[in-house]
Design a protein around this motif. Structure first.
Motif, PDB file in Angstrom:
ATOM      1  N   MET A  40       0.837  -1.174   0.000  1.00 24.96           N
ATOM      2  CA  MET A  40       0.000   0.000   0.000  1.00 24.96           C
ATOM      3  C   MET A  40       0.883   1.237   0.000  1.00 24.96           C
ATOM      4  O   MET A  40       1.896   1.275   0.704  1.00 24.96           O
ATOM      5  N   ARG A  41       0.522   2.213  -0.779  1.00 24.46           N
ATOM      6  CA  ARG A  41       1.230   3.485  -0.780  1.00 24.46           C
ATOM      7  C   ARG A  41       0.326   4.516  -0.138  1.00 24.46           C
ATOM      8  O   ARG A  41      -0.819   4.675  -0.533  1.00 24.46           O
ATOM      9  N   TYR A  42       0.841   5.187   0.876  1.00 23.17           N
ATOM     10  CA  TYR A  42       0.089   6.234   1.551  1.00 23.17           C
ATOM     11  C   TYR A  42       0.957   7.478   1.560  1.00 23.17           C
ATOM     12  O   TYR A  42       1.990   7.514   2.225  1.00 23.17           O
ATOM     13  N   VAL A  43       0.580   8.473   0.797  1.00 22.18           N
ATOM     14  CA  VAL A  43       1.301   9.716   0.561  1.00 22.18           C
ATOM     15  C   VAL A  43       2.723   9.402   0.099  1.00 22.18           C
ATOM     16  O   VAL A  43       2.916   9.038  -1.043  1.00 22.18           O
ATOM     17  N   ASP A  44       3.705   9.463   0.964  1.00 27.69           N
ATOM     18  CA  ASP A  44       5.084   9.218   0.540  1.00 27.69           C
ATOM     19  C   ASP A  44       5.689   7.994   1.212  1.00 27.69           C
ATOM     20  O   ASP A  44       6.893   7.826   1.219  1.00 27.69           O
ATOM     21  N   LYS A  45       4.862   7.126   1.784  1.00 27.90           N
ATOM     22  CA  LYS A  45       5.345   5.905   2.421  1.00 27.90           C
ATOM     23  C   LYS A  45       4.743   4.692   1.731  1.00 27.90           C
ATOM     24  O   LYS A  45       3.619   4.735   1.250  1.00 27.90           O
ATOM     25  N   VAL A  46       5.503   3.614   1.709  1.00 32.83           N
ATOM     26  CA  VAL A  46       5.037   2.347   1.143  1.00 32.83           C
ATOM     27  C   VAL A  46       5.040   1.306   2.252  1.00 32.83           C
ATOM     28  O   VAL A  46       6.037   1.136   2.944  1.00 32.83           O
ATOM     29  N   TYR A  47       3.929   0.628   2.428  1.00 32.31           N
ATOM     30  CA  TYR A  47       3.799  -0.440   3.414  1.00 32.31           C
ATOM     31  C   TYR A  47       3.686  -1.762   2.662  1.00 32.31           C
ATOM     32  O   TYR A  47       2.883  -1.885   1.739  1.00 32.31           O
ATOM     33  N   ILE A  48       4.476  -2.742   3.075  1.00 32.35           N
ATOM     34  CA  ILE A  48       4.479  -4.053   2.427  1.00 32.35           C
ATOM     35  C   ILE A  48       4.277  -5.111   3.507  1.00 32.35           C
ATOM     36  O   ILE A  48       4.979  -5.108   4.525  1.00 32.35           O
ATOM     37  N   VAL A  49       3.328  -6.004   3.276  1.00 29.72           N
ATOM     38  CA  VAL A  49       3.077  -7.120   4.195  1.00 29.72           C
ATOM     39  C   VAL A  49       3.600  -8.381   3.527  1.00 29.72           C
ATOM     40  O   VAL A  49       3.215  -8.706   2.401  1.00 29.72           O
ATOM     41  N   LEU A  50       4.484  -9.093   4.225  1.00 26.80           N
ATOM     42  CA  LEU A  50       5.088 -10.306   3.697  1.00 26.80           C
ATOM     43  C   LEU A  50       4.741 -11.484   4.602  1.00 26.80           C
ATOM     44  O   LEU A  50       4.577 -11.314   5.808  1.00 26.80           O
ATOM     45  N   LYS A  51       4.668 -12.660   4.003  1.00 22.63           N
ATOM     46  CA  LYS A  51       4.460 -13.880   4.781  1.00 22.63           C
ATOM     47  C   LYS A  51       5.481 -14.902   4.318  1.00 22.63           C
ATOM     48  O   LYS A  51       5.599 -15.167   3.122  1.00 22.63           O
ATOM     49  N   PHE A  52       6.227 -15.458   5.268  1.00 24.34           N
ATOM     50  CA  PHE A  52       7.272 -16.427   4.952  1.00 24.34           C
ATOM     51  C   PHE A  52       6.978 -17.756   5.624  1.00 24.34           C
ATOM     52  O   PHE A  52       6.503 -17.804   6.753  1.00 24.34           O
ATOM     53  N   GLU A  53       7.270 -18.821   4.912  1.00 25.53           N
ATOM     54  CA  GLU A  53       7.302 -20.145   5.526  1.00 25.53           C
ATOM     55  C   GLU A  53       8.584 -20.216   6.358  1.00 25.53           C
ATOM     56  O   GLU A  53       9.511 -19.430   6.149  1.00 25.53           O
ATOM     57  N   GLU A  54       8.666 -21.152   7.264  1.00 30.62           N
ATOM     58  CA  GLU A  54       9.838 -21.256   8.144  1.00 30.62           C
ATOM     59  C   GLU A  54      11.121 -21.487   7.355  1.00 30.62           C
ATOM     60  O   GLU A  54      12.130 -20.819   7.591  1.00 30.62           O
ATOM     61  N   ASP A  55      11.084 -22.407   6.393  1.00 29.16           N
ATOM     62  CA  ASP A  55      12.307 -22.683   5.635  1.00 29.16           C
ATOM     63  C   ASP A  55      12.644 -21.555   4.664  1.00 29.16           C
ATOM     64  O   ASP A  55      13.817 -21.303   4.379  1.00 29.16           O
ATOM     65  N   ASP A  56      11.631 -20.811   4.176  1.00 27.27           N
ATOM     66  CA  ASP A  56      11.913 -19.653   3.323  1.00 27.27           C
ATOM     67  C   ASP A  56      12.625 -18.555   4.107  1.00 27.27           C
ATOM     68  O   ASP A  56      13.565 -17.935   3.615  1.00 27.27           O
ATOM     69  N   SER A  57      12.166 -18.313   5.327  1.00 25.86           N
ATOM     70  CA  SER A  57      12.810 -17.278   6.144  1.00 25.86           C
ATOM     71  C   SER A  57      14.226 -17.694   6.517  1.00 25.86           C
ATOM     72  O   SER A  57      15.145 -16.873   6.494  1.00 25.86           O
ATOM     73  N   ARG A  58      14.414 -18.973   6.824  1.00 24.47           N
ATOM     74  CA  ARG A  58      15.753 -19.462   7.150  1.00 24.47           C
ATOM     75  C   ARG A  58      16.698 -19.321   5.957  1.00 24.47           C
ATOM     76  O   ARG A  58      17.850 -18.911   6.099  1.00 24.47           O
ATOM     77  N   ASP A  59      16.182 -19.619   4.757  1.00 19.44           N
ATOM     78  CA  ASP A  59      16.981 -19.493   3.536  1.00 19.44           C
ATOM     79  C   ASP A  59      17.338 -18.029   3.259  1.00 19.44           C
ATOM     80  O   ASP A  59      18.474 -17.716   2.907  1.00 19.44           O
ATOM     81  N   LEU A  60      16.379 -17.133   3.440  1.00 24.78           N
ATOM     82  CA  LEU A  60      16.630 -15.705   3.214  1.00 24.78           C
ATOM     83  C   LEU A  60      17.667 -15.166   4.195  1.00 24.78           C
ATOM     84  O   LEU A  60      18.585 -14.441   3.807  1.00 24.78           O
ATOM     85  N   ILE A  61      17.559 -15.555   5.456  1.00 25.78           N
ATOM     86  CA  ILE A  61      18.540 -15.121   6.469  1.00 25.78           C
ATOM     87  C   ILE A  61      19.917 -15.675   6.132  1.00 25.78           C
ATOM     88  O   ILE A  61      20.926 -14.970   6.241  1.00 25.78           O
ATOM     89  N   GLN A  62      19.975 -16.917   5.690  1.00 22.28           N
ATOM     90  CA  GLN A  62      21.258 -17.528   5.348  1.00 22.28           C
ATOM     91  C   GLN A  62      21.916 -16.813   4.180  1.00 22.28           C
ATOM     92  O   GLN A  62      23.111 -16.542   4.195  1.00 22.28           O
TER      93      GLN A  62
END
Length: 92
Positions: free
Chosen positions: A13-35
């Motif tokens: 969502m864009r509100y004036v000059d800010k962008v808000y992003i909602v993300l959802k990760f599976e456990e192994d996806d988050s572990r892979d991204l952190i790695q």
């Protein structure tokens, strides 16, 4: 249904000059991204937690506790989104 859940971005969502992003990760996806993030930006002394933004507007007992996994995930997501967006389009 599979195409709706394939990508971690669930809402933006864009509100004036800010962008808000909602993300959802599976456990192994988050572990892979952190790695991947820690491979590119090693943190041998766990200094990532120091200086991470914690909203001080909440009372002390209601603030989010800064756990190493959460801070690393937050920094990894920021790093990933920064790579997704073209530099000519925006600066984060």
């Amino acid at each position: 249904m599979e195409s709706e859940t394939r990508h971690p971005i669930r809402l933006y969502m864009r509100y004036v000059d800010k962008v808000y992003i909602v993300l959802k990760f599976e456990e192994d996806d988050s572990r892979d991204l952190i790695q991947r993030f820690l491979t590119e930006n090693p943190d041998p002394n766990n200094e990532n937690i120091v200086g991470y933004n914690n909203k001080k507007c909440w009372p002390r007992d209601c603030r989010m506790r800064l756990i190493k996994h959460d801070v690393n995930l937050g920094r990894a997501v920021f790093w990933q989104i920064k790579d997704w967006l073209p530099r000519a389009l925006t600066t984060i």
